[in-house]
Scaffold this active site. Structure first.
Site, PDB file in Angstrom:
ATOM      1  N   TRP A   1       0.837  -1.205   0.000  1.00  9.55           N
ATOM      2  CA  TRP A   1       0.000   0.000   0.000  1.00  9.55           C
ATOM      3  C   TRP A   1       0.868   1.249   0.000  1.00  9.55           C
ATOM      4  O   TRP A   1       0.531   2.262  -0.620  1.00  9.55           O
ATOM      5  CB  TRP A   1      -0.914   0.000   1.229  1.00  9.55           C
ATOM      6  CG  TRP A   1      -1.745   1.241   1.369  1.00  9.55           C
ATOM      7  CD1 TRP A   1      -2.990   1.463   0.870  1.00  9.55           C
ATOM      8  CD2 TRP A   1      -1.390   2.451   2.062  1.00  9.55           C
ATOM      9  NE1 TRP A   1      -3.447   2.724   1.206  1.00  9.55           N
ATOM     10  CE2 TRP A   1      -2.474   3.351   1.933  1.00  9.55           C
ATOM     11  CE3 TRP A   1      -0.265   2.865   2.772  1.00  9.55           C
ATOM     12  CZ2 TRP A   1      -2.462   4.616   2.490  1.00  9.55           C
ATOM     13  CZ3 TRP A   1      -0.250   4.138   3.324  1.00  9.55           C
ATOM     14  CH2 TRP A   1      -1.329   4.996   3.182  1.00  9.55           C
ATOM     15  N   HIS A   2       2.013   1.181   0.684  1.00 12.63           N
ATOM     16  CA  HIS A   2       2.856   2.359   0.815  1.00 12.63           C
ATOM     17  C   HIS A   2       3.554   2.742  -0.481  1.00 12.63           C
ATOM     18  O   HIS A   2       3.925   3.913  -0.659  1.00 12.63           O
ATOM     19  CB  HIS A   2       3.900   2.144   1.918  1.00 12.63           C
ATOM     20  CG  HIS A   2       3.355   2.302   3.300  1.00 12.63           C
ATOM     21  ND1 HIS A   2       2.699   1.282   3.957  1.00 12.63           N
ATOM     22  CD2 HIS A   2       3.352   3.358   4.147  1.00 12.63           C
ATOM     23  CE1 HIS A   2       2.317   1.713   5.149  1.00 12.63           C
ATOM     24  NE2 HIS A   2       2.695   2.956   5.291  1.00 12.63           N
ATOM     25  N   GLY A   3       3.773   1.806  -1.365  1.00 13.54           N
ATOM     26  CA  GLY A   3       4.431   2.178  -2.604  1.00 13.54           C
ATOM     27  C   GLY A   3       4.652   0.998  -3.527  1.00 13.54           C
ATOM     28  O   GLY A   3       4.741  -0.147  -3.079  1.00 13.54           O
TER      29      GLY A   3
ATOM     30  N   PHE B   1       2.353   8.310  -1.349  1.00 21.26           N
ATOM     31  CA  PHE B   1       1.658   7.052  -1.143  1.00 21.26           C
ATOM     32  C   PHE B   1       0.162   7.187  -1.400  1.00 21.26           C
ATOM     33  O   PHE B   1      -0.532   6.217  -1.433  1.00 21.26           O
ATOM     34  CB  PHE B   1       1.879   6.537   0.289  1.00 21.26           C
ATOM     35  CG  PHE B   1       3.343   6.458   0.656  1.00 21.26           C
ATOM     36  CD1 PHE B   1       4.270   6.006  -0.268  1.00 21.26           C
ATOM     37  CD2 PHE B   1       3.773   6.852   1.901  1.00 21.26           C
ATOM     38  CE1 PHE B   1       5.612   5.934   0.060  1.00 21.26           C
ATOM     39  CE2 PHE B   1       5.117   6.762   2.239  1.00 21.26           C
ATOM     40  CZ  PHE B   1       6.032   6.321   1.318  1.00 21.26           C
TER      41      PHE B   1
END
Length: 480
Positions: A322-324, A480
Protein backbone atom coordinates in the site's frame (compact mmCIF):
# COMPACT_ATOMS: atom_id res chain seq x y z
CA UNK A 1 -1.86 22.83 -1.82
CA UNK A 2 0.78 22.20 0.82
CA UNK A 3 0.13 22.81 4.51
CA UNK A 4 3.63 24.29 4.77
CA UNK A 5 2.96 27.07 2.27
CA UNK A 6 1.88 30.70 2.40
CA UNK A 7 -1.05 29.68 0.19
CA UNK A 8 -2.50 27.50 2.96
CA UNK A 9 -1.87 30.13 5.64
CA UNK A 10 -4.10 32.49 3.64
CA UNK A 11 -6.61 29.83 2.53
CA UNK A 12 -7.36 28.31 5.93
CA UNK A 13 -8.37 31.48 7.90
CA UNK A 14 -10.62 32.54 5.01
CA UNK A 15 -12.38 29.16 5.02
CA UNK A 16 -12.82 29.27 8.82
CA UNK A 17 -14.27 32.80 8.77
CA UNK A 18 -16.67 31.96 5.94
CA UNK A 19 -17.60 28.68 7.64
CA UNK A 20 -18.72 30.27 10.91
CA UNK A 21 -20.18 33.29 9.12
CA UNK A 22 -22.77 31.36 7.09
CA UNK A 23 -25.85 29.32 8.02
CA UNK A 24 -25.05 25.79 9.16
CA UNK A 25 -27.20 24.19 6.44
CA UNK A 26 -24.90 25.54 3.69
CA UNK A 27 -21.56 24.78 5.29
CA UNK A 28 -21.19 21.46 3.53
CA UNK A 29 -21.15 23.39 0.24
CA UNK A 30 -18.34 25.62 1.42
CA UNK A 31 -16.32 22.65 2.65
CA UNK A 32 -16.82 20.83 -0.66
CA UNK A 33 -15.71 23.83 -2.74
CA UNK A 34 -12.77 24.46 -0.38
CA UNK A 35 -11.73 20.80 -0.49
CA UNK A 36 -11.89 20.60 -4.29
CA UNK A 37 -9.94 23.85 -4.55
CA UNK A 38 -7.37 22.54 -2.03
CA UNK A 39 -6.80 19.41 -4.13
CA UNK A 40 -7.17 21.14 -7.48
CA UNK A 41 -4.26 23.45 -6.65
CA UNK A 42 -2.07 20.40 -7.25
CA UNK A 43 -3.70 18.98 -10.42
CA UNK A 44 -7.20 20.12 -11.23
CA UNK A 45 -7.71 17.35 -13.80
CA UNK A 46 -7.23 14.67 -11.13
CA UNK A 47 -10.28 15.96 -9.29
CA UNK A 48 -12.20 13.79 -11.73
CA UNK A 49 -10.88 10.67 -9.96
CA UNK A 50 -12.17 11.88 -6.59
CA UNK A 51 -15.54 12.75 -8.12
CA UNK A 52 -15.69 9.34 -9.83
CA UNK A 53 -14.91 7.50 -6.57
CA UNK A 54 -17.53 9.61 -4.80
CA UNK A 55 -20.25 8.78 -7.33
CA UNK A 56 -19.38 5.07 -7.40
CA UNK A 57 -19.51 4.63 -3.63
CA UNK A 58 -22.51 6.89 -3.13
CA UNK A 59 -24.53 4.77 -5.58
CA UNK A 60 -23.08 1.48 -4.26
CA UNK A 61 -23.90 2.41 -0.67
CA UNK A 62 -27.53 3.22 -1.44
CA UNK A 63 -27.98 0.08 -3.55
CA UNK A 64 -26.45 -2.11 -0.82
CA UNK A 65 -28.75 -0.50 1.71
CA UNK A 66 -31.82 -1.09 -0.50
CA UNK A 67 -30.91 -4.63 -1.58
CA UNK A 68 -33.16 -7.33 -0.14
CA UNK A 69 -30.86 -10.27 -0.84
CA UNK A 70 -27.29 -10.93 0.24
CA UNK A 71 -26.33 -11.75 -3.33
CA UNK A 72 -27.43 -8.32 -4.53
CA UNK A 73 -25.58 -6.64 -1.64
CA UNK A 74 -22.42 -8.53 -2.62
CA UNK A 75 -22.89 -7.48 -6.24
CA UNK A 76 -22.76 -3.78 -5.43
CA UNK A 77 -19.99 -4.23 -2.85
CA UNK A 78 -17.96 -6.02 -5.53
CA UNK A 79 -18.71 -3.18 -7.94
CA UNK A 80 -17.32 -0.69 -5.41
CA UNK A 81 -14.25 -2.79 -4.61
CA UNK A 82 -13.35 -3.58 -8.20
CA UNK A 83 -13.74 -0.06 -9.55
CA UNK A 84 -11.91 1.66 -6.68
CA UNK A 85 -9.11 -0.88 -6.48
CA UNK A 86 -8.96 -0.94 -10.28
CA UNK A 87 -8.30 2.80 -10.36
CA UNK A 88 -5.71 2.43 -7.61
CA UNK A 89 -3.99 -0.42 -9.47
CA UNK A 90 -3.96 1.44 -12.78
CA UNK A 91 -2.40 4.62 -11.46
CA UNK A 92 -0.16 3.21 -8.75
CA UNK A 93 0.74 -0.41 -9.49
CA UNK A 94 0.40 -1.06 -13.23
CA UNK A 95 4.02 -0.26 -14.10
CA UNK A 96 5.29 -2.08 -11.02
CA UNK A 97 3.30 -5.18 -11.98
CA UNK A 98 4.42 -5.23 -15.61
CA UNK A 99 8.07 -4.58 -14.64
CA UNK A 100 7.95 -7.43 -12.12
CA UNK A 101 6.41 -9.82 -14.67
CA UNK A 102 9.00 -8.75 -17.23
CA UNK A 103 11.81 -9.48 -14.74
CA UNK A 104 10.44 -12.94 -13.99
CA UNK A 105 10.10 -13.77 -17.70
CA UNK A 106 13.61 -12.51 -18.45
CA UNK A 107 15.11 -15.00 -15.97
CA UNK A 108 13.72 -17.75 -18.21
CA UNK A 109 14.91 -15.96 -21.38
CA UNK A 110 11.34 -15.20 -22.40
CA UNK A 111 10.96 -11.92 -24.26
CA UNK A 112 8.14 -9.92 -22.74
CA UNK A 113 7.49 -6.22 -22.79
CA UNK A 114 4.54 -3.97 -22.15
CA UNK A 115 4.67 -0.21 -22.65
CA UNK A 116 4.76 1.90 -19.51
CA UNK A 117 1.69 3.81 -18.46
CA UNK A 118 3.05 7.34 -18.34
CA UNK A 119 0.76 9.00 -15.82
CA UNK A 120 1.47 10.96 -12.67
CA UNK A 121 0.49 9.24 -9.42
CA UNK A 122 -2.51 11.14 -8.03
CA UNK A 123 -1.67 12.62 -4.64
CA UNK A 124 -3.60 10.94 -1.80
CA UNK A 125 -5.24 8.28 -3.99
CA UNK A 126 -4.44 5.49 -1.51
CA UNK A 127 -5.94 7.49 1.34
CA UNK A 128 -9.26 8.54 -0.16
CA UNK A 129 -9.69 5.15 -1.87
CA UNK A 130 -9.43 3.35 1.48
CA UNK A 131 -11.74 5.88 3.10
CA UNK A 132 -14.47 5.35 0.51
CA UNK A 133 -14.02 1.56 0.58
CA UNK A 134 -14.46 1.49 4.37
CA UNK A 135 -17.79 3.28 3.88
CA UNK A 136 -19.24 0.71 1.45
CA UNK A 137 -17.93 -2.17 3.57
CA UNK A 138 -19.51 -0.63 6.69
CA UNK A 139 -22.83 -0.28 4.89
CA UNK A 140 -22.58 -3.89 3.69
CA UNK A 141 -21.76 -5.09 7.23
CA UNK A 142 -24.71 -3.13 8.62
CA UNK A 143 -22.54 -0.85 10.75
CA UNK A 144 -24.30 2.20 9.32
CA UNK A 145 -26.99 3.09 6.84
CA UNK A 146 -26.18 4.61 3.47
CA UNK A 147 -25.70 8.38 3.28
CA UNK A 148 -28.49 9.94 1.19
CA UNK A 149 -27.11 13.50 1.04
CA UNK A 150 -24.75 13.41 -1.94
CA UNK A 151 -23.07 16.71 -1.04
CA UNK A 152 -22.27 15.65 2.50
CA UNK A 153 -20.96 12.30 1.26
CA UNK A 154 -18.74 14.17 -1.23
CA UNK A 155 -17.35 16.25 1.65
CA UNK A 156 -16.64 13.05 3.61
CA UNK A 157 -14.57 11.72 0.70
CA UNK A 158 -12.69 14.96 0.05
CA UNK A 159 -12.53 16.78 3.44
CA UNK A 160 -9.44 18.91 2.87
CA UNK A 161 -7.68 18.64 6.27
CA UNK A 162 -7.18 14.89 5.87
CA UNK A 163 -7.70 14.38 2.13
CA UNK A 164 -4.11 13.94 1.01
CA UNK A 165 -2.43 11.99 3.84
CA UNK A 166 -5.04 11.05 6.40
CA UNK A 167 -5.91 10.15 9.03
CA UNK A 168 -8.02 7.62 7.12
CA UNK A 169 -11.39 8.24 8.72
CA UNK A 170 -14.29 5.86 9.21
CA UNK A 171 -17.73 6.83 8.03
CA UNK A 172 -19.14 5.90 11.43
CA UNK A 173 -17.05 8.66 13.03
CA UNK A 174 -16.75 11.46 10.47
CA UNK A 175 -19.93 11.35 8.38
CA UNK A 176 -22.34 12.05 11.27
CA UNK A 177 -20.30 15.14 12.18
CA UNK A 178 -21.19 16.80 8.87
CA UNK A 179 -24.85 16.69 9.91
CA UNK A 180 -24.16 18.49 13.18
CA UNK A 181 -24.17 22.24 13.76
CA UNK A 182 -20.78 23.41 14.97
CA UNK A 183 -20.66 26.66 16.89
CA UNK A 184 -17.52 28.72 17.16
CA UNK A 185 -15.51 27.77 20.24
CA UNK A 186 -12.58 29.79 21.51
CA UNK A 187 -11.34 26.73 23.36
CA UNK A 188 -11.33 24.61 20.18
CA UNK A 189 -9.69 27.47 18.28
CA UNK A 190 -6.76 27.66 20.71
CA UNK A 191 -6.50 23.89 21.01
CA UNK A 192 -6.57 23.42 17.24
CA UNK A 193 -4.06 26.16 16.47
CA UNK A 194 -1.76 24.89 19.21
CA UNK A 195 -1.80 21.42 17.65
CA UNK A 196 -1.27 22.87 14.18
CA UNK A 197 1.75 24.83 15.42
CA UNK A 198 3.21 21.65 16.87
CA UNK A 199 2.66 19.94 13.52
CA UNK A 200 4.35 22.80 11.67
CA UNK A 201 7.25 22.69 14.14
CA UNK A 202 7.78 18.97 13.56
CA UNK A 203 7.61 19.43 9.78
CA UNK A 204 9.52 22.64 8.96
CA UNK A 205 11.90 22.79 11.94
CA UNK A 206 12.72 19.11 12.49
CA UNK A 207 11.71 16.88 9.53
CA UNK A 208 12.84 19.18 6.70
CA UNK A 209 16.14 19.84 8.46
CA UNK A 210 16.77 16.12 8.91
CA UNK A 211 15.83 15.53 5.26
CA UNK A 212 18.84 17.62 4.19
CA UNK A 213 21.19 15.07 5.80
CA UNK A 214 19.21 11.91 5.08
CA UNK A 215 18.74 12.61 1.38
CA UNK A 216 22.43 13.21 0.76
CA UNK A 217 23.36 9.86 2.26
CA UNK A 218 20.50 7.68 1.01
CA UNK A 219 20.62 9.06 -2.53
CA UNK A 220 24.27 8.01 -2.84
CA UNK A 221 24.92 5.38 -0.13
CA UNK A 222 28.02 3.87 -1.80
CA UNK A 223 29.90 7.16 -1.38
CA UNK A 224 29.41 7.36 2.39
CA UNK A 225 31.13 5.84 5.39
CA UNK A 226 29.76 3.38 7.94
CA UNK A 227 29.04 6.07 10.51
CA UNK A 228 27.29 8.30 7.95
CA UNK A 229 25.01 5.45 6.85
CA UNK A 230 24.08 4.62 10.45
CA UNK A 231 23.53 8.24 11.53
CA UNK A 232 21.39 8.93 8.44
CA UNK A 233 19.22 5.90 9.27
CA UNK A 234 18.63 7.12 12.82
CA UNK A 235 17.81 10.56 11.49
CA UNK A 236 15.38 9.12 8.94
CA UNK A 237 13.46 7.37 11.73
CA UNK A 238 12.77 10.78 13.23
CA UNK A 239 12.37 12.52 9.89
CA UNK A 240 9.51 10.26 8.83
CA UNK A 241 7.91 10.40 12.27
CA UNK A 242 8.04 14.21 12.46
CA UNK A 243 6.99 14.59 8.83
CA UNK A 244 4.00 12.27 8.96
CA UNK A 245 2.84 12.91 12.52
CA UNK A 246 3.34 16.61 11.79
CA UNK A 247 0.91 16.34 8.87
CA UNK A 248 -1.57 14.48 11.07
CA UNK A 249 -1.31 17.15 13.78
CA UNK A 250 -2.00 19.93 11.29
CA UNK A 251 -4.92 17.95 9.82
CA UNK A 252 -6.45 17.15 13.21
CA UNK A 253 -5.85 20.69 14.49
CA UNK A 254 -7.38 22.42 11.46
CA UNK A 255 -10.44 20.15 11.61
CA UNK A 256 -10.76 20.83 15.35
CA UNK A 257 -10.88 24.59 14.74
CA UNK A 258 -14.00 24.05 12.61
CA UNK A 259 -15.58 21.70 15.16
CA UNK A 260 -14.63 18.29 13.73
CA UNK A 261 -12.87 15.50 15.61
CA UNK A 262 -10.50 13.34 13.58
CA UNK A 263 -8.99 10.20 15.03
CA UNK A 264 -5.56 10.25 16.65
CA UNK A 265 -2.94 8.89 14.27
CA UNK A 266 0.25 8.71 16.37
CA UNK A 267 0.95 8.04 20.05
CA UNK A 268 4.72 8.26 20.54
CA UNK A 269 5.44 5.03 18.63
CA UNK A 270 9.17 5.01 19.41
CA UNK A 271 8.38 4.45 23.07
CA UNK A 272 6.61 1.17 22.27
CA UNK A 273 7.71 -1.94 24.16
CA UNK A 274 6.83 -4.41 21.40
CA UNK A 275 6.12 -4.46 17.68
CA UNK A 276 2.46 -5.16 18.46
CA UNK A 277 2.36 -1.99 20.56
CA UNK A 278 4.27 -0.09 17.88
CA UNK A 279 1.43 -0.73 15.43
CA UNK A 280 -1.10 0.49 17.98
CA UNK A 281 0.82 3.78 18.08
CA UNK A 282 2.09 4.27 14.49
CA UNK A 283 -0.27 5.39 11.69
CA UNK A 284 -3.18 4.17 13.80
CA UNK A 285 -5.83 4.96 11.19
CA UNK A 286 -4.14 2.71 8.60
CA UNK A 287 -3.12 -0.13 10.94
CA UNK A 288 -6.63 -0.30 12.39
CA UNK A 289 -8.05 -0.20 8.82
CA UNK A 290 -5.99 -3.24 7.83
CA UNK A 291 -6.91 -4.98 11.05
CA UNK A 292 -10.64 -4.44 10.56
CA UNK A 293 -10.95 -4.91 6.81
CA UNK A 294 -8.11 -7.29 5.87
CA UNK A 295 -6.82 -9.23 8.89
CA UNK A 296 -10.23 -9.97 10.42
CA UNK A 297 -11.65 -10.58 6.93
CA UNK A 298 -9.03 -13.31 6.45
CA UNK A 299 -10.07 -14.94 9.71
CA UNK A 300 -7.81 -13.12 12.17
CA UNK A 301 -6.67 -15.38 15.01
CA UNK A 302 -9.89 -17.43 14.99
CA UNK A 303 -8.20 -20.08 12.85
CA UNK A 304 -5.37 -22.60 13.18
CA UNK A 305 -1.91 -21.36 14.12
CA UNK A 306 -0.49 -21.64 10.59
CA UNK A 307 -3.45 -19.75 9.12
CA UNK A 308 -3.14 -17.16 11.89
CA UNK A 309 0.51 -16.54 11.08
CA UNK A 310 -0.34 -16.44 7.37
CA UNK A 311 -3.06 -13.87 8.00
CA UNK A 312 -0.62 -11.67 9.90
CA UNK A 313 2.03 -11.91 7.19
CA UNK A 314 -0.43 -11.26 4.34
CA UNK A 315 -1.81 -8.21 6.17
CA UNK A 316 1.63 -6.70 6.73
CA UNK A 317 2.86 -7.39 3.20
CA UNK A 318 -0.27 -5.83 1.70
CA UNK A 319 0.25 -2.89 4.06
CA UNK A 320 3.81 -2.59 2.76
CA UNK A 321 2.61 -2.65 -0.84
CA UNK A 322 0.00 0.00 0.00
CA UNK A 323 2.86 2.36 0.82
CA UNK A 324 4.43 2.18 -2.60
CA UNK A 325 4.94 0.25 -5.82
CA UNK A 326 8.41 -1.01 -4.96
CA UNK A 327 9.74 -4.28 -3.57
CA UNK A 328 11.44 -2.31 -0.79
CA UNK A 329 8.03 -1.62 0.74
CA UNK A 330 7.02 -5.26 0.45
CA UNK A 331 10.18 -6.29 2.32
CA UNK A 332 9.48 -3.59 4.93
CA UNK A 333 6.01 -5.06 5.47
CA UNK A 334 7.43 -8.60 5.53
CA UNK A 335 9.92 -7.65 8.25
CA UNK A 336 7.20 -6.23 10.50
CA UNK A 337 5.08 -9.32 9.90
CA UNK A 338 8.08 -11.52 10.77
CA UNK A 339 8.80 -9.49 13.90
CA UNK A 340 5.25 -9.93 15.14
CA UNK A 341 5.03 -13.65 14.34
CA UNK A 342 8.44 -14.29 15.94
CA UNK A 343 7.41 -12.41 19.09
CA UNK A 344 4.23 -14.51 19.38
CA UNK A 345 6.14 -17.73 18.71
CA UNK A 346 8.80 -16.97 21.34
CA UNK A 347 6.54 -15.56 24.07
CA UNK A 348 7.05 -18.49 26.43
CA UNK A 349 10.81 -18.70 25.79
CA UNK A 350 11.32 -14.98 26.38
CA UNK A 351 9.27 -15.08 29.58
CA UNK A 352 11.35 -18.00 30.87
CA UNK A 353 14.59 -16.12 30.16
CA UNK A 354 13.26 -12.92 31.75
CA UNK A 355 12.22 -14.82 34.89
CA UNK A 356 15.61 -16.55 35.08
CA UNK A 357 17.37 -13.18 34.85
CA UNK A 358 14.83 -11.67 37.28
CA UNK A 359 14.24 -8.77 34.92
CA UNK A 360 10.80 -8.17 36.40
CA UNK A 361 12.41 -7.23 39.70
CA UNK A 362 14.03 -4.24 37.97
CA UNK A 363 10.93 -2.99 36.18
CA UNK A 364 12.39 0.20 34.72
CA UNK A 365 15.35 -1.66 33.21
CA UNK A 366 13.03 -4.25 31.68
CA UNK A 367 10.90 -1.50 30.11
CA UNK A 368 13.89 0.42 28.78
CA UNK A 369 15.32 -2.74 27.23
CA UNK A 370 12.01 -3.52 25.49
CA UNK A 371 11.77 0.03 24.10
CA UNK A 372 15.39 -0.14 22.92
CA UNK A 373 14.88 -3.45 21.10
CA UNK A 374 11.55 -2.44 19.53
CA UNK A 375 12.94 0.87 18.29
CA UNK A 376 15.94 -0.80 16.67
CA UNK A 377 13.82 -3.47 15.00
CA UNK A 378 11.72 -0.69 13.49
CA UNK A 379 14.92 1.17 12.60
CA UNK A 380 16.33 -1.75 10.58
CA UNK A 381 13.04 -2.02 8.69
CA UNK A 382 13.16 1.72 7.92
CA UNK A 383 16.29 1.06 5.83
CA UNK A 384 14.12 -0.75 3.26
CA UNK A 385 11.39 1.88 3.49
CA UNK A 386 13.79 4.72 2.65
CA UNK A 387 16.24 3.02 0.27
CA UNK A 388 15.73 3.63 -3.44
CA UNK A 389 15.95 -0.10 -4.22
CA UNK A 390 16.73 -3.45 -2.62
CA UNK A 391 20.40 -3.42 -3.65
CA UNK A 392 21.00 -0.11 -1.90
CA UNK A 393 19.07 -1.28 1.17
CA UNK A 394 21.27 -4.36 1.52
CA UNK A 395 24.36 -2.22 0.94
CA UNK A 396 23.37 0.10 3.80
CA UNK A 397 22.75 -2.85 6.11
CA UNK A 398 26.04 -4.51 5.15
CA UNK A 399 28.30 -1.45 5.17
CA UNK A 400 26.40 0.48 7.81
CA UNK A 401 25.07 -1.63 10.66
CA UNK A 402 27.17 -4.72 9.94
CA UNK A 403 30.16 -2.40 9.57
CA UNK A 404 29.60 -1.18 13.14
CA UNK A 405 30.17 -4.75 14.33
CA UNK A 406 33.07 -5.66 12.02
CA UNK A 407 34.93 -2.42 12.70
CA UNK A 408 34.38 -0.46 9.51
CA UNK A 409 35.13 3.24 9.19
CA UNK A 410 33.05 3.94 12.29
CA UNK A 411 34.81 7.16 13.26
CA UNK A 412 35.11 8.52 9.74
CA UNK A 413 32.60 11.36 9.59
CA UNK A 414 32.18 13.01 6.22
CA UNK A 415 29.77 15.38 4.55
CA UNK A 416 27.11 16.17 5.57
CA UNK A 417 28.19 15.32 9.16
CA UNK A 418 31.58 17.06 9.30
CA UNK A 419 30.35 20.05 11.31
CA UNK A 420 30.11 18.73 14.85
CA UNK A 421 28.20 21.79 16.04
CA UNK A 422 25.36 21.02 13.63
CA UNK A 423 25.25 17.40 14.83
CA UNK A 424 24.90 18.50 18.45
CA UNK A 425 22.24 21.01 17.42
CA UNK A 426 20.23 18.23 15.76
CA UNK A 427 20.58 15.97 18.82
CA UNK A 428 19.39 18.78 21.10
CA UNK A 429 16.46 19.44 18.78
CA UNK A 430 15.42 15.77 18.90
CA UNK A 431 15.70 15.68 22.70
CA UNK A 432 13.50 18.77 23.05
CA UNK A 433 10.98 17.41 20.53
CA UNK A 434 10.74 14.05 22.32
CA UNK A 435 10.45 15.68 25.75
CA UNK A 436 7.63 17.96 24.63
CA UNK A 437 5.88 15.10 22.83
CA UNK A 438 6.16 12.97 25.96
CA UNK A 439 4.68 15.75 28.12
CA UNK A 440 1.79 16.26 25.68
CA UNK A 441 0.82 12.60 25.66
CA UNK A 442 1.01 12.36 29.45
CA UNK A 443 -1.53 15.24 29.50
CA UNK A 444 0.06 17.03 32.45
CA UNK A 445 -2.52 19.40 33.89
CA UNK A 446 -0.18 22.39 34.02
CA UNK A 447 0.07 22.32 30.21
CA UNK A 448 -3.57 23.40 30.00
CA UNK A 449 -3.22 26.49 32.15
CA UNK A 450 -3.97 29.67 30.15
CA UNK A 451 -0.53 31.20 30.73
CA UNK A 452 1.26 27.98 29.71
CA UNK A 453 -0.90 27.69 26.57
CA UNK A 454 -0.05 31.27 25.61
CA UNK A 455 3.69 30.76 26.24
CA UNK A 456 3.65 27.42 24.43
CA UNK A 457 2.03 28.85 21.30
CA UNK A 458 4.30 31.91 21.35
CA UNK A 459 7.50 29.86 21.67
CA UNK A 460 6.41 27.42 18.97
CA UNK A 461 5.51 30.27 16.62
CA UNK A 462 8.89 31.97 16.97
CA UNK A 463 10.78 28.70 16.71
CA UNK A 464 8.98 28.06 13.42
CA UNK A 465 9.67 31.59 12.13
CA UNK A 466 13.36 31.63 13.16
CA UNK A 467 14.41 28.02 12.58
CA UNK A 468 11.88 26.75 10.04
CA UNK A 469 12.93 25.68 6.56
CA UNK A 470 10.37 27.18 4.21
CA UNK A 471 11.31 25.43 0.99
CA UNK A 472 7.80 23.99 0.44
CA UNK A 473 9.03 20.41 0.76
CA UNK A 474 6.27 17.87 0.18
CA UNK A 475 5.23 15.62 3.03
CA UNK A 476 6.72 12.14 2.63
CA UNK A 477 3.36 10.39 2.60
CA UNK A 478 2.15 12.43 -0.38
CA UNK A 479 3.83 9.82 -2.59
CA UNK A 480 1.66 7.05 -1.14
Amino acid sequence: MLFNSLHFLIFFPIVVMLYFGMPARWRWGLLLVASYYFYGCWRVEYLSLIVLSTIIDYVAGIQIDKAETKARKKLFLSFSLLTNLGLLFTFKYFNFFTDSVESVFSTFNILYHMPELRVLLPVGISFYTFQTLSYTIDVYKGRRSAERHFGIFAVYVSFFPQLVAGPIERSTNLLPQFHEKHSFSKERLYSGIRLMLWGFFKKVVVADRLAYYVDQVYNAPTTHSTSSLVIATYLFAYQIYCDFSGYSDIAIGSARVMGYDLMTNFKQPYFSRSIREFWKRWHISLSSWFQDYVYIGLGGNRVGKFRWYSNLMITFMVSGLWHGANWTFVVWGFLHGFYLIFSIWTTTIRKTIADALRLSSVHWLDQVWKVFVTFHLALLAWVFFRANNLNEAFYILQHGFAGMVTGGDVFSLQEPFTHIREVWYILLLLVVMNAYDWARWREFSFLNKPLVIYLDMTVQFWFIVVFGMFNKTQFIYFQF
